[in-house]
Scaffold this active site. Sequence first.
Site, mmCIF file in Angstrom:
data_model
loop_
_atom_site.group_PDB
_atom_site.id
_atom_site.type_symbol
_atom_site.label_atom_id
_atom_site.label_comp_id
_atom_site.label_asym_id
_atom_site.label_seq_id
_atom_site.Cartn_x
_atom_site.Cartn_y
_atom_site.Cartn_z
ATOM 1 C CG HIS A 296 -1.881 1.066 1.346
ATOM 2 N ND1 HIS A 296 -3.228 0.878 1.112
ATOM 3 C CD2 HIS A 296 -1.746 2.382 1.632
ATOM 4 C CE1 HIS A 296 -3.866 2.024 1.256
ATOM 5 N NE2 HIS A 296 -2.986 2.945 1.578
ATOM 6 C CG HIS A 339 0.136 5.070 9.805
ATOM 7 N ND1 HIS A 339 -1.148 4.823 9.408
ATOM 8 C CD2 HIS A 339 0.312 6.411 9.666
ATOM 9 C CE1 HIS A 339 -1.736 5.937 9.048
ATOM 10 N NE2 HIS A 339 -0.885 6.924 9.201
ATOM 11 C CD GLU A 345 -2.003 10.746 9.142
ATOM 12 O OE1 GLU A 345 -3.108 10.158 9.132
ATOM 13 O OE2 GLU A 345 -0.931 10.171 8.911
ATOM 14 C CG HIS A 369 -5.847 9.883 13.659
ATOM 15 N ND1 HIS A 369 -6.259 9.417 12.438
ATOM 16 C CD2 HIS A 369 -6.849 9.602 14.536
ATOM 17 C CE1 HIS A 369 -7.449 8.862 12.561
ATOM 18 N NE2 HIS A 369 -7.837 8.965 13.820
ATOM 19 C CG HIS A 375 -3.923 7.005 12.851
ATOM 20 N ND1 HIS A 375 -2.749 7.547 13.315
ATOM 21 C CD2 HIS A 375 -3.974 7.332 11.535
ATOM 22 C CE1 HIS A 375 -2.124 8.182 12.341
ATOM 23 N NE2 HIS A 375 -2.839 8.051 11.227
#
Length: 459
Positions: A296, A339, A345, A369, A375
């Site tokens: 990803h 992560h 964020e 976050h 999260h």
Amino acid sequence: MAEKKLAELEYQSGFGNHFSSEAIAGALPRDQNSPLVCPYGLYAEQISGTSFTSPRKLNQRSWLYRIKPSVTHEPFKPRVPAHKKLVSEFDASNSRTNPTQLRWRPEEIPDSPTDFVDGLYTICGAGSSFLRHGFAIHMYTANKGMKDSAFCNADGDFLLVPHAGRLWIETECGRLLVSPGEIAVIPQGFRFSIDLPDGKSRGYVAEIYGAHFQLPDLGPIGANGLAAPRDFLAPTAWFEEGLRPDYTIVQKFGGELFTAKQDFSPFNVVAWHGNYVPYKYDLHKFCPYNTVLVDHGDPSVNTVLTAPTDKPGVALLDFVIFPPRWLVAEHTFRPPYYHRNCMSEFMGLIYGAYEAKADGFLPGGASLHSCMTPHGPDTTTYEATIARVNAMAPSKITGTMAFMFESALVPRVCHWALESPFLDHDYYQCWIGLKSHFSRICLNETNVESTEQKRGASE
């Protein structure tokens, strides 16, 4: 507002271009910026978004040719009543640090008359507009247009992300119509007024101090992809003339609001040229890149705009989107991975559902976050994803548009945001159901497939 009027808008294409526009032919001086007498008796006025001596490639300024100069107003006075939910210098007096994962439900649009200015409130931020370094993240709810008034942000640039209801934005360079799924950037110092063609609107605002947004470098991607410069649209010259008694300029300065009266519209610019200009962008024109084999990719590959710091690769604020796209990676957990991040964020959802949150993250809502707070996908998303381990065909995410404001600075959260009735106190529960799948017998998809291949070879 008549739909015909909305449809009549024309734009100029390009990001960072040096534009020229005139509402009356010949209104732009041809040989210099500030002639002794401007065409049609106009006043020449420069607006600078960078210091005069900034390197040419970074210098941003425009020349405006107007019926009356913007200096023609009464003294500024503190706005009454004061707006108590705007912050531009974050400290312990107005905000708190909080490493907990935070999420808010959409705030209700008020029934009482509320325009964009009154409906604007700060959620979190870091740094200081006085020191020219930092950012603030706001949200707004409004149900009426700004009548006989214009807003001017002396603190920084605004990036507007409407979630519900279109924004009709009049600026000194012309007009912009911005729908949900589009964004607009109003640079520091420009006067603008917002009307609401659909009667109500709700959305998000990112504000940056001491920097301007730019397109991210593409690196190994090459010359094309992500947000194309030609898809950014700047307004064309348009002006109002005549007396406007008791017109009000609302100036945001140091997080406080001041007002000044004048007898004319600030949108009296007949012509202009330069590269410092409001603009809009349709997020549906973004060209996303993604992995085509395994794993990803980092969300940075979805950056639309970035405001850099002096440290290479580190952003004061990135604006990142998660648009419709194909997912094709093999042997891969396709939603965002779990992560912890040195960046902080703030996420919002314009429409649809976000791929990592099956429940609770609603359009018009938000989450935060912060730096090094863990999260990732909620329990429902994780379990549904691994249940498809033997049926991982290519799939397309559709009907969604999520975004993220990401910053290297650690945000402080405003008191009213932490005390809001729309704060989801049960947010943490979306991860509590994650259970251990640990087994000493490894049966992941890759190993199963590898074992079957070995059997076939031996036979």
